[in-house]
Design a protein around this motif. Structure first.
Motif, short mmCIF file in Angstrom:
data_model
loop_
_atom_site.label_atom_id
_atom_site.label_comp_id
_atom_site.label_asym_id
_atom_site.label_seq_id
_atom_site.Cartn_x
_atom_site.Cartn_y
_atom_site.Cartn_z
N ASP A 116 37.50 -49.81 2.76
CA ASP A 116 38.39 -48.68 2.51
C ASP A 116 39.61 -48.88 3.41
N SER A 118 42.32 -47.01 3.46
CA SER A 118 43.16 -45.81 3.51
C SER A 118 43.29 -45.20 4.90
N PHE A 120 41.34 -42.74 5.66
CA PHE A 120 41.01 -41.35 5.37
C PHE A 120 39.97 -40.78 6.34
N GLU A 121 38.92 -41.51 6.59
CA GLU A 121 37.86 -41.00 7.46
C GLU A 121 38.38 -40.71 8.86
N CYS A 157 43.60 -40.15 -1.72
CA CYS A 157 43.37 -39.11 -0.71
C CYS A 157 43.46 -37.72 -1.33
N ARG A 160 40.40 -37.01 -3.44
CA ARG A 160 39.21 -36.78 -2.62
C ARG A 160 39.24 -35.39 -1.98
N VAL A 174 48.35 -37.04 3.86
CA VAL A 174 48.81 -38.19 3.08
C VAL A 174 49.99 -38.93 3.73
N LEU A 177 48.79 -41.28 6.42
CA LEU A 177 48.06 -42.46 5.94
C LEU A 177 49.03 -43.53 5.44
#
Length: 251
Positions: A116, A118, A120-121, A157, A160, A174, A177
């Motif tokens: 991944d 991104s 994101f986590e 993102c 999700r 966003v 990221l």
């Protein structure tokens, strides 16, 4: 539909459990790419040409990493395999069809990594966002290609967050990221090649604009040497009454 079902079924055992939820969207994208092959041809050729031109500037060609390698359509994998000792392909999913293609072409110096990209986590946990930090551990790294993945980080993102009932957080998360990906590329001690769509416009057959938006969530468009239009949804795809054209930049 039969081909899609077979590709999905064959991809499941080849994909780590954590990444299997992404197989369906990858199969769907692969099917669209086949349907829209003619409309996408110029975009794919331009993307591949940009990578080839970047490779020509390199004195050393030991390891190349492709971020967002996915369907293997918009990056010249065979040319990279021939030019470099090792080519590392990084994405959420590499379908069975893509793996079969690599085997059929005898590209034995390619390596596939599920990851991944991104950040994101980390963002959700309030941690520093370094989605490309792992690249500092890659030995003999001479080229990193970011291949039409940057805008998808934001799209993924938002989707999700919507699924998790936190859509209102998208505008805060966003941009960070997207900026982190660009900063990560800038911080690498090697040559990079960025290819990304930055905006889109939806219009009808009479030319009226139905929708348009920025795909980088307000982040400044990176400096670039070239750009082109990519008809992601040409007339005839979807309901056939509109087209969606993305603006792509590259450097």
């Amino acid at each position: 539909m039969i081909l899609e079902a077979l590709n999905y079924a064959a991809s499941v055992p080849l994909t780590p459990a954590a990444f299997r939820p992404h197989i369906a969207s990858s199969v769907s994208l692969s099917a669209r790419a086949r349907r829209c092959a003619k409309a996408w041809a110029a975009h794919e050729a331009n993307s591949q040409a940009q990578v080839v031109e970047t490779v020509k500037t390199l004195k050393e060609r030991r390891t190349a990493v492709v971020l967002g390698s996915g369907l293997l359509r918009d990056v010249p994998i065979r040319a990279l395999s021939k030019a470099f000792d090792t080519v590392v392909l990084v994405d959420l999913v590499h379908l069975a069809s893509a793996r079969l293609w690599l085997t059929a072409k005898g590209l034995r110096n390619t390596r596939l990594i599920h990851r991944d990209l991104s950040g994101f986590e980390e963002a959700m946990a309030g941690k520093p966002i370094e989605p490309l930090g792992f690249l500092r551990q890659v030995p003999y790294l001479d080229l990193v290609v970011s291949a039409n993945i940057l805008s998808q980080i934001g799209v993924g993102c938002r989707r999700r967050l919507e699924r998790e009932g936190q859509a209102e957080r998208a505008d805060d998360i966003v941009p960070g990221l997207i900026a982190a990906h660009l900063e990560g590329l800038k911080g690498l001690p090697c040559r990079t090649c960025l290819i990304t769509d930055v905006s889109y416009r939806v219009s009808d057959r009479q030319g009226a604009v139905l929708e348009e938006d920025d795909l980088l969530a307000g982040v400044t468009v990176p400096a670039h040497s070239t750009g082109w239009d990519w008809p992601v949804i040409p007339f005839g795809e979807g309901n056939g009454d509109y087209q969606a054209v993305h603006r792509v930049i590259a450097d």
